[in-house]
Structures are given as structure tokens and as C-alpha cells.
Design an enzyme around this catalytic site. Sequence first.
Site, PDB file in Angstrom:
ATOM      1  N   TRP A 356     -70.086 -88.726 105.275  1.00 45.62           N
ATOM      2  CA  TRP A 356     -70.403 -88.480 106.697  1.00 45.62           C
ATOM      3  C   TRP A 356     -71.797 -88.990 107.022  1.00 45.62           C
ATOM      4  CZ3 TRP A 356     -72.773 -83.460 108.837  1.00 45.62           C
ATOM      5  CH2 TRP A 356     -73.665 -82.877 107.936  1.00 45.62           C
ATOM      6  N   ASP A 357     -72.579 -89.251 105.980  1.00 42.89           N
ATOM      7  CA  ASP A 357     -73.926 -89.807 106.142  1.00 42.89           C
ATOM      8  C   ASP A 357     -73.896 -90.989 107.119  1.00 42.89           C
ATOM      9  OD1 ASP A 357     -73.551 -88.405 103.725  1.00 42.89           O
ATOM     10  OD2 ASP A 357     -75.286 -89.320 102.786  1.00 42.89           O
ATOM     11  N   GLU A 498     -73.439 -77.168 101.413  1.00 41.09           N
ATOM     12  CA  GLU A 498     -72.542 -77.204 100.245  1.00 41.09           C
ATOM     13  C   GLU A 498     -72.810 -76.092  99.236  1.00 41.09           C
ATOM     14  OE1 GLU A 498     -72.736 -81.244  98.833  1.00 41.09           O
ATOM     15  OE2 GLU A 498     -71.447 -81.947 100.453  1.00 41.09           O
ATOM     16  N   LYS A 612     -78.097 -75.051 101.301  1.00 43.25           N
ATOM     17  CA  LYS A 612     -78.575 -76.300 100.707  1.00 43.25           C
ATOM     18  C   LYS A 612     -79.251 -77.159 101.766  1.00 43.25           C
ATOM     19  CE  LYS A 612     -76.718 -80.334  98.263  1.00 43.25           C
ATOM     20  NZ  LYS A 612     -75.484 -81.017  97.831  1.00 43.25           N
ATOM     21  N   GLN A 613     -78.691 -77.117 102.981  1.00 43.98           N
ATOM     22  CA  GLN A 613     -79.143 -78.070 104.002  1.00 43.98           C
ATOM     23  C   GLN A 613     -78.771 -77.557 105.394  1.00 43.98           C
ATOM     24  OE1 GLN A 613     -75.846 -80.330 102.048  1.00 43.98           O
ATOM     25  NE2 GLN A 613     -76.092 -81.596 103.869  1.00 43.98           N
TER      26      GLN A 613
END
Length: 787
Positions: A356-357, A498, A612-613
Site C-alpha cells: 500500500w506504500d 501491524e 507500530k505506526q
Amino acid sequence: MIEYKGKDHGSAGWIIAENAFDARYLAKFETILCQGNGYLGLRATTEEAYTGERRNMFVAGTYNRFANQEVTELPNAADMVRLDISLNGVPFHLEKGTIHAYRRELDLRQGELRREILWEDEAGVQYKLCFRRFVSLRDRHLIGIRAEITPLNQDAEITIRSGINGQMANSGAQHFLEGERRIFDQELLQLTATTTESGIDFVHTCLHHLSKDGTRLNVSPAPAMERRKVLLTYKIKAEAGKRITLDKIATVHTSIDLEWSDHPVANLPALQETARDHVWQAAIKGFDQLFAESEQAWKRQWTDSRIEIRSKDPFDQLAVHFAQYHLLLMTPAHDSRFSVGAKGLTGEGYKGHVFWDTEIFIMPYFLYTDPQTARKLAEYRYHTLNGARKKAKDNGYRGAMYPWESAVTGEEETPEWGPVDVVAGTPTYIWTGKIEQHITADVAYGVWHYYQATGDQEYMDRYGYEIILETAAFWASRLEWSEEDQKYYICDVIGPDEYKEHVNNNAFTNYMAYWNITKAMECARQLMHAQSDVYSALDSKFALAERLMEWEEIVKLIYLPQPDPDTLLIPQDDTYLHKQVVDLEKYRNQEIVATILADYSMTQLSDIQVSKQADILVLFYLLEDWFSRETKAANWHYYEPKTLHDSSLSLSTHSILACDVNDVELAYQMFAKAARVDLGTNLHSCDEGIHAASIGGIWKAVVMGFGGVRSWEGTLRLNPKLPPAWESLSYPLSWRSERLQVKITRDKLLVERLTSGTGQLNLSIHGQSYLLKDRIVVDLEEVMPSE
Ligand code: BGC
């Protein structure tokens, strides 16, 4: 070790240098100083070999599966950079002898890598060695290497062994069959090797020229062939003070290059011959002219895309140049069959797979700077649509379910096993390929974003609508009905965060699925009224009328977690807010990322309020008008302290969102960290390759964060907010076939139209409407929202 400035006047903001040699940090510099052109990526390995180096060259799209139980990956092509240099019989090696001076630098202006060394061997003989290298931006197959060696205080015998080394592997996996080696006319070397499973022929070809103080030398080299290697050894006597130069012109071609992809494999001899002609012709031009041609191409590139930041910290300008440089390197703009790997073409990490980056972090740069390349990225998802359909079918769904990790077919390529599970002592099972499903909506979002920014109706008619409709069909079949709550849920997923596996109703996933279905409905209705031919074609393929009826029923019943009336918090998923809160200070202050995985297994992490993000924040950025500023701020402040930024995608999103909630100081702090993910002083941060999404994120933080660029349903928005450290920011912008130049100072915004369109362009600046004809100047103090 790292220096962020050059020596010559005008080089400020353009040079990244390594000012001392230390073999422990080879991988860092190999990555950040990598060269390429979107077709090939060449890590900046030194000419002489060292233990610990990662000598890599990748060609976009050339995936191969090493064995059935492995996933496909970009194979490491034969090396043509290595030179074994012996000086009076002593191998030149910087861990021996004495280094009196050392400097290596990458010049982003024209992608040139230079290295200058003053070295004394153990017998006291001193040498000056200079190396130059470029990967041509004009001729995508071509690499130029120059080595200059000057003995300083004594005559010396110089031996250089150079050629093509096909003994390369991907961490032990050998992707090529033995291949064919040839030497032509005692000077041109060719090594052809074919990938074991995908059957792609790689043709590597090179040729050397030698000279002494600029005068061509005719030295007969000694030829050699070893297993998977073809080499020439040159011996030259050099008097003290005389400069010996070796120029090496090398090319790589493959049988899937666009110009060859229609030919049958049997045409390999023709490909080999073309490659030889290519090198002979290039050699006639010589290193200097080839370099000049590539330099011209870079100049044009920078003229079209350059961003200027006047900041108290010169690092900011360098960071954005660095990002633009790497965005060009990582993107196969020449070929829409391929897309951008999570490490670009700079390393083995993530096997060259596309995430998806691309849509969320990388594509925006091209949408607003180089729409033709953005179109290629958008076409890629159409080329892989059948693979996504297969994934949906194999999993019992309808429509298209895009793979979490994608290569060329669109089938799932996520490996099953990853790093150690510290509790079980086994490899960790990687669930993302099965349950990180938001990618499907992200792809649809990318398509829509492309359409919004370019107005490319032809793309939509041919490809885009189909992607949006098929992804919506997937979500409709993916929803799970809760009889008890009379709602549709999406259970057992991984959201962007994640560290939370197997969650129900991840807000990001649910909202994006809802967005995807409503967008498909809107497109279908719009086509029905305005483009009946396109509608009929799609209707006969997908029974659109029936789909529409089904979607109308279900869409209003999709569960969308709402902000809590008191705290404004939106639960990231059904259970996040009820999990244990632990002290995360140690992990938030870590030097390297993901240290928490040394203390907790993934299963344990799922029970803690740790992220995580950025997760829900990405949603606020993508669907910005669906949430109030207060909601965004409340969630930023709740979730950020629980976020370790263990994914490089996280910081840039936080920076942009901090801008959106008017905390520009905080946005700048986050930007400063994001800009240092790869380029900063952590000397192991990118050993496996560049963080492609983070690189896209640097541009996003600058242009979409501080520059305030967004598009929302066809309107270009500019809500600029400069951080206190910046005096001005200026950037080019493509919007609906128009080229604009935007300049922001502390109190003014200037938008100039570079294309001579006739109509007026509608712009929204801090919520107010403007019509742009040629240029407008806006007094920011008048229009900026108050704190
Ligand atoms: C991140 C993902 C990302 C992937 C590739 C992972 O560490 O969590 O969001 O897509 O890296 O960059």
C-alpha cells in the site's frame, strides 16, 4: 561519518558524503548513495570487495521464485562494479595500509558517485585513487565507471581485474542458471544468465578503456572464465605522478525489456547482439560524453520538479532533494507492468514487493509532480487485477482482493514466515498476506486520487472504474452480518497498525471499505447518467444494476466506529481501548526500531495498547472532511504516545496530521525525524534498502503537510502553514493538465500558472474560494485560521 554538505560553491543541499571509511557501515552508505533510473538500481558498493558488503543490482520487474515454497523476488543480477586492484602485487584494501584521506560523495544534481582516497600501502608507497560512477538517466541500460590510480612517490605496477561476476545471490538464494560467457575482440565481455523459474534472460555486457594521463593505452589483458564469471586482467606500469585511468562501460538488458517483450525467447542471440552494439556505440562516445548526456537528463528533471526550502536548518533542503532523487530511482516510469517495491531497487528487503506504500505514500508525489508516471502506477493495478480477482475467488469472495504484497501477476506474494518469535523460538507466522486487507480499498483510493488530480477520463473509462467496482464487490462480499447488532462488521483483520493482529472492526479498514463501496455506487450512478456506453459495457460484464441494488442495502449498515461524545476518541478496533497500558518509554527512545519485539511476541503485543505506526491518523488524512479538527487532535494525542513509529510510514503521517490540527511546531519535529529515517546518523537504519514509503512521506510532509496541498472531490486545496524554521517554500504542482508554481513565504502565498490554459482554475485556500487565471497572491494572515 556522514556529512551533509559538499565542497564547491552551489553544492549546498545536494551532497551526501562519507568522510571516513569504516567497513561496519558499508550497508548504510550502499543504500543511501545508491544510483539508478527506475529501470535498474545499483547499490553503492565499493569497487574493492569487503566482508559485510551487499553487492546488489536489481532490474525492475524481473521477479523469480527460487523454490516452490518461497515467494517470488527481484534477483540480484551479476555484478559489474567490482574491480580487484593490486598495487605492486598488494591488493588495494582499505583495512590494510594507511588511509591519509578519504571522501565519498553522492551528488544529487546529476546522480554521480565520487570517491577520493589517499592511501599508503604497508611498504610506504602512496597512491591517489579516484573513482567515479553513474547510472545513466538518458540510457536506462547503462552504467559508467571510472577508476583513476596515480602512484605518488614511486613507480608502481598496477593490476586491475575486472569483468562480470554472476556468482551473486539473494541471501543465499541463487536465481540464475549457469549461463553463457563470451569475450569478443579481447575487450568486450558478455555474460548471459537466465532466471531459474521465470525464464528471464539477463544480458550483461561491458568493455574497458585504459589511458595514461589522458592518452589511450593499448594493453592486452589476460582473459579468464570462472564459474559464472568472465574477467579480464590488465597490468600497467605507472611512473610516479602518472595517472592510470580505467573506464568501464557496462549495460544490462533483459528479455522482458519493453522493446523485447513481444519477441519469443528464441531471439536471445538478437538481444545479445543488440547489447553488444549498444556497448560498442557507447564506448565510441566514451565516459565523459555519456556522463554529460545523463547529467543533462538530470538537469531537465530538476528544472521540472525542484522544491526550494529556505530553512534555518540546511538539512531540510537536502532531505527533500534526497527524497526526490530516490523517488525517481525507485519508480519504473518506463513500464506500467511494474510498480515500486517497498525498498525501491536499493536492497533485498521485502523482495521487491509492492505494498500500500505505493498508493498512499509514493504515488502522491507523481500525481502532483509527474502525472504521466502516476498513470503508469495506476495502470499497474489494472494489469494485476486478474491476480486480485483470483485471490478473492480463492478466499471465497467476489470481485478483486488485492494482495498485501504484489509482484507482477497480482497474486499474493507475502512470505509465510518471518523473524523469530522470542517466546516460541520459532519463526513468526506472517498474517498480513491473509488478513491485512485494507490494501484493496487503498488501491481503489489511489485510482480515485489519480483521477481527481489529473481528470484523466480515458484512464477511468479503460481501467479505473473497473478497479473501483471490483474492489467494492470484494468488500460487499467480505462484510459479516451481525444478527445481534444488525450491523455489518469486518472481523479478523490487521489494520495499518501491524502490532494488532486478528482484530475486529479496525476503524481504518471499515471506513475505507465503506468509502470504496460508496465511491463505486457514485461512479456507477454517474456513468449511468453521463456515459451510457461505458456504463453498458461495465453492466454487461458485472451486472452493475444488481450490484448497485445490493450495495444500497448494505452500505448504510456497515459499522463505522464513531468518536466518543466526551473524549472524541475513535476506537482503533473493538478491543484496543480496553487493553493493558504499559510503560513504553524505553521503546519510544530506542536508537533502532522494533526493539519491543525482543521482549514481546506478536501475540503478546496484541494485548497491549501499543501501535507500530499511524493507523487511524492515515484515515484522517485520506478522508479529511469526514472528521472534525477536534476529533483529529484528540485521537492524535491519545494514540501518538502509544505509537513506537516502528514502521517508517508513521512519522510523515504524524507530521501531516499535526499540520492539520494546527500544531506546526510538532509537525516540524515529526518531519525532522521522518527526514532522518534513512538519511540520518543512525548507521544501520537502512541496511536492507531505502524506506520507499518514508521517502515519499518526506515529500508529502513538505508539500501536503506544510505546503497544505490536498484534493477533495475535484477541488485543489492549498492550506499552507510554514514551520517557524522556514522562511519560504516553493514547489511545482501539476493539477488537471496544468502546471503551477507555488511559493509560500511567512505571510504570502503566490500561485502562478505556468501553462497557458484559457479557463480559470478553482482553488480553495484555507477554506476560501479563488479563481486562478495567471497568478494570485494571497495574504496568509488574512485567511489563516486562528489557533
Ligand atoms: C509496515 C507496512 C508497510 C511495509 C512495507 C511494514 O513494516 O508496517 O505498513 O507497508 O512495512 O513498507
